[in-house]
Design a protein around this motif. Structure first.
Motif, PDB file in Angstrom:
ATOM      1  N   ALA A 152     -47.823-121.180   1.378  1.00 56.22           N
ATOM      2  CA  ALA A 152     -47.180-122.489   1.329  1.00 56.22           C
ATOM      3  C   ALA A 152     -47.254-123.054  -0.089  1.00 56.22           C
ATOM      4  CB  ALA A 152     -47.867-123.438   2.311  1.00 56.22           C
ATOM      5  N   THR A 185     -38.411-126.210  -6.279  1.00 59.20           N
ATOM      6  CA  THR A 185     -38.666-125.439  -5.070  1.00 59.20           C
ATOM      7  C   THR A 185     -38.260-123.992  -5.303  1.00 59.20           C
ATOM      8  OG1 THR A 185     -38.397-125.437  -2.653  1.00 59.20           O
ATOM      9  CG2 THR A 185     -36.410-125.798  -3.970  1.00 59.20           C
ATOM     10  N   LYS A 223     -30.745-130.204   4.010  1.00 58.54           N
ATOM     11  CA  LYS A 223     -31.850-131.144   3.827  1.00 58.54           C
ATOM     12  C   LYS A 223     -31.561-132.096   2.672  1.00 58.54           C
ATOM     13  CE  LYS A 223     -34.564-129.592   7.101  1.00 58.54           C
ATOM     14  NZ  LYS A 223     -34.799-130.397   8.327  1.00 58.54           N
ATOM     15  N   GLN A 282     -38.720-135.491  -0.729  1.00 61.90           N
ATOM     16  CA  GLN A 282     -38.999-135.239   0.686  1.00 61.90           C
ATOM     17  C   GLN A 282     -38.061-134.181   1.246  1.00 61.90           C
ATOM     18  OE1 GLN A 282     -41.663-136.643   2.397  1.00 61.90           O
ATOM     19  NE2 GLN A 282     -41.128-134.987   3.815  1.00 61.90           N
ATOM     20  N   LEU A 295     -39.495-130.861   0.426  1.00 56.07           N
ATOM     21  CA  LEU A 295     -40.649-130.584   1.294  1.00 56.07           C
ATOM     22  C   LEU A 295     -40.192-130.240   2.705  1.00 56.07           C
ATOM     23  CD1 LEU A 295     -43.172-133.375   0.211  1.00 56.07           C
ATOM     24  CD2 LEU A 295     -43.432-130.902  -0.131  1.00 56.07           C
ATOM     25  N   ASP A 296     -39.222-130.980   3.216  1.00 51.14           N
ATOM     26  CA  ASP A 296     -38.714-130.698   4.568  1.00 51.14           C
ATOM     27  C   ASP A 296     -38.075-129.316   4.634  1.00 51.14           C
ATOM     28  OD1 ASP A 296     -39.582-133.198   5.254  1.00 51.14           O
ATOM     29  OD2 ASP A 296     -37.593-134.048   5.599  1.00 51.14           O
ATOM     30  N   TYR A 297     -37.398-128.931   3.574  1.00 49.64           N
ATOM     31  CA  TYR A 297     -36.824-127.579   3.497  1.00 49.64           C
ATOM     32  C   TYR A 297     -37.923-126.522   3.605  1.00 49.64           C
ATOM     33  CZ  TYR A 297     -35.880-123.429   0.604  1.00 49.64           C
ATOM     34  OH  TYR A 297     -35.836-122.151   0.105  1.00 49.64           O
ATOM     35  N   GLU A 298     -38.997-126.678   2.838  1.00 44.82           N
ATOM     36  CA  GLU A 298     -40.092-125.710   2.920  1.00 44.82           C
ATOM     37  C   GLU A 298     -40.698-125.676   4.313  1.00 44.82           C
ATOM     38  OE1 GLU A 298     -44.647-124.972   1.415  1.00 44.82           O
ATOM     39  OE2 GLU A 298     -43.333-126.144   0.116  1.00 44.82           O
ATOM     40  N   HIS A 299     -40.928-126.845   4.912  1.00 45.72           N
ATOM     41  CA  HIS A 299     -41.529-126.896   6.243  1.00 45.72           C
ATOM     42  C   HIS A 299     -40.630-126.216   7.274  1.00 45.72           C
ATOM     43  CE1 HIS A 299     -43.924-130.685   4.862  1.00 45.72           C
ATOM     44  NE2 HIS A 299     -44.454-129.561   4.436  1.00 45.72           N
ATOM     45  N   ALA A 300     -39.318-126.334   7.091  1.00 44.20           N
ATOM     46  CA  ALA A 300     -38.383-125.701   8.023  1.00 44.20           C
ATOM     47  C   ALA A 300     -38.358-124.188   7.876  1.00 44.20           C
ATOM     48  CB  ALA A 300     -36.977-126.267   7.809  1.00 44.20           C
ATOM     49  N   ARG A 301     -38.722-123.680   6.719  1.00 41.95           N
ATOM     50  CA  ARG A 301     -38.566-122.264   6.427  1.00 41.95           C
ATOM     51  C   ARG A 301     -39.873-121.472   6.432  1.00 41.95           C
ATOM     52  NH1 ARG A 301     -34.871-120.241   7.774  1.00 41.95           N
ATOM     53  NH2 ARG A 301     -34.800-118.632   6.186  1.00 41.95           N
ATOM     54  N   TYR A 302     -40.982-122.121   6.178  1.00 41.71           N
ATOM     55  CA  TYR A 302     -42.232-121.404   5.874  1.00 41.71           C
ATOM     56  C   TYR A 302     -42.696-120.483   7.004  1.00 41.71           C
ATOM     57  CZ  TYR A 302     -47.230-120.695   5.076  1.00 41.71           C
ATOM     58  OH  TYR A 302     -48.467-120.137   4.937  1.00 41.71           O
TER      59      TYR A 302
END
Length: 395
Positions: free
Chosen positions: A287, A295, A325, A334, A337-344
């Motif tokens: 992460a 990003t 996003k 944000q 961050l939301d993109y990373e959370h959706a993909r990680y």
């Protein structure tokens, strides 16, 4: 020193002009964003041969408005077939016809990497607000609350609202964000080749994607460019690679490892180039891709082995999710961050599942016997192993 500024108009800077970078530029441009792509090479292009596009990738291409262009460039196989490379018996198959397409909503296709790249490039060049510059390898960057300042290897400097690192396996953007060292050496090397269909002597599986599996080896074949050529990939596993030695890896070693295989599998080695090979790498899931206005995307974020055939597919998903996003989340920080959370977690699962599937393909001794028994007992027509992969992707 060249300096350019575009902070006020919200230009997004994309490091890398490969499939992931160009797809990102296209997805953002379709949302009305200005994008500047900085590519290290002197010319745009893709190195490599074939790749597989599952229904999840086809959906992303449709979302970006380019799926129709696949029809003349891709090949649509009938089945995915697994065969034991030692005794030649078919272990299982997955039909890719009407039932498969009805279940997942989209077809399964295979395409030459350069054809997919060119298709995306043609589309993005028709979009307003996109600039693509070559010989512009990103050296480093700084950022503040308003944007980023990107420095290239030639000393030129660009200002933008955010930086998207799509600069591949050895990403410099990743090194600045995560500083987690070199990629993991997987201990495998691939040989690849594309030949005209008229040179193929065994056409039993000419309309399929066929995977031969054996001890410390596998081979894949499928047609490209509308079926006119055959893509061939031979992969061998060797402990020397894990120890950092490459001097013992070459055509002779490949021939030695493939020696126990059936005659037709050994003949297929004649279709791969012997003068070049690719050492395979990946990384553990990690992460932290998104920090402030920067990003990562594609192999820069989550490099994976090829055993799930999802490397390019994940980059296409990344591009579509990131653009959405950025459009729907008011705060850019944000949104990243939301993109990373959706993909990680999804991409991490693919990284680890690919390693696991490598072990299944390359099983030795008794493990091979167990694999064959389990795979042969798969319910006919089942897709349970990949239902999660091709369904339920949230943009």
């Amino acid at each position: 020193m060249e300096t350019r500024s575009d902070t006020t108009s919200g230009e997004f800077i994309v490091a890398g002009g490969g499939i992931g970078g160009i797809a990102t530029a296209l997805a953002l441009a379709r949302q009305g964003r200005k994008v500047r792509v900085l590519e290290r090479a002197a010319e745009l292009g893709e190195i490599g041969y074939g790749l597989q596009l599952g229904p999840n990738a086809y959906r992303m291409l449709e979302h970006m408005g380019v799926a129709d262009q696949l029809k003349d460039r891709a090949f649509f196989p009938n089945n995915l077939v697994m065969i034991d490379a030692i005794d030649g018996r078919e272990l299982t198959r997955m039909a890719l016809g009407s039932d498969f397409q009805a279940k997942f909503g989209y077809p399964y296709s295979v395409i030459h990497r350069s054809d997919l790249h060119q298709m995306l490039l043609d589309a993005v060049r028709d979009m307003p607000g996109v600039s693509i510059e070559t010989s512009k390898g990103v050296q480093g960057f700084t950022q503040n609350k308003d944007g980023v300042e990107v420095t290239c290897e030639d000393g030129s400097v660009y200002h933008g609202t955010a930086l998207i690192g799509a600069d591949g396996l050895k990403s410099r953007v990743r090194a600045a964000l995560l500083d987690d060292g070199a990629p993991r050496v997987a201990g495998q090397v691939a040989y690849r080749g594309v030949v005209p269909m008229e040179e193929i002597t065994d056409t039993t599986h000419a309309d399929d994607v066929v995977l031969w599996v054996g001890p410390n080896l596998h081979m894949v074949q499928y047609r490209l460019r509308g079926g006119k050529v055959m893509n061939n990939v031979a992969v061998v596993e060797n402990d020397d690679l894990r120890l950092g030695r490459t001097d013992t890896i070459g055509p002779d070693e490949m021939e030695r490892i493939f020696a126990p295989c059936t005659e037709n599998v050994r003949k297929n080695l004649g279709y791969v180039r012997k003068d070049r090979n690719w050492v395979l790498y990946d990384r553990d899931p990690k992460a932290g891709w998104s920090q402030g206005r920067a990003t990562l995307l594609g192999d820069a974020a989550h490099p994976t082995l090829q055993y799930m055939a999802q490397g390019a597919c994940m980059a296409l998903e990344d591009a579509a999710v990131l653009a959405n996003k950025i459009t729907t989340v008011p705060s850019l920080d944000q949104a990243l961050l939301d993109y990373e959370h959706a993909r990680y977690l999804r991409t991490g699962r693919i990284q680890l599942t690919s390693r696991f599937f490598c072990g299944i393909c390359h099983a030795v001794g008794g493990a091979r016997d167990v694999r064959n028994s389990l795979v042969e007992s798969r319910p006919k027509g089942s897709t349970f192993e990949i239902d999660w992969l091709y369904s339920g992707i949230e943009l």
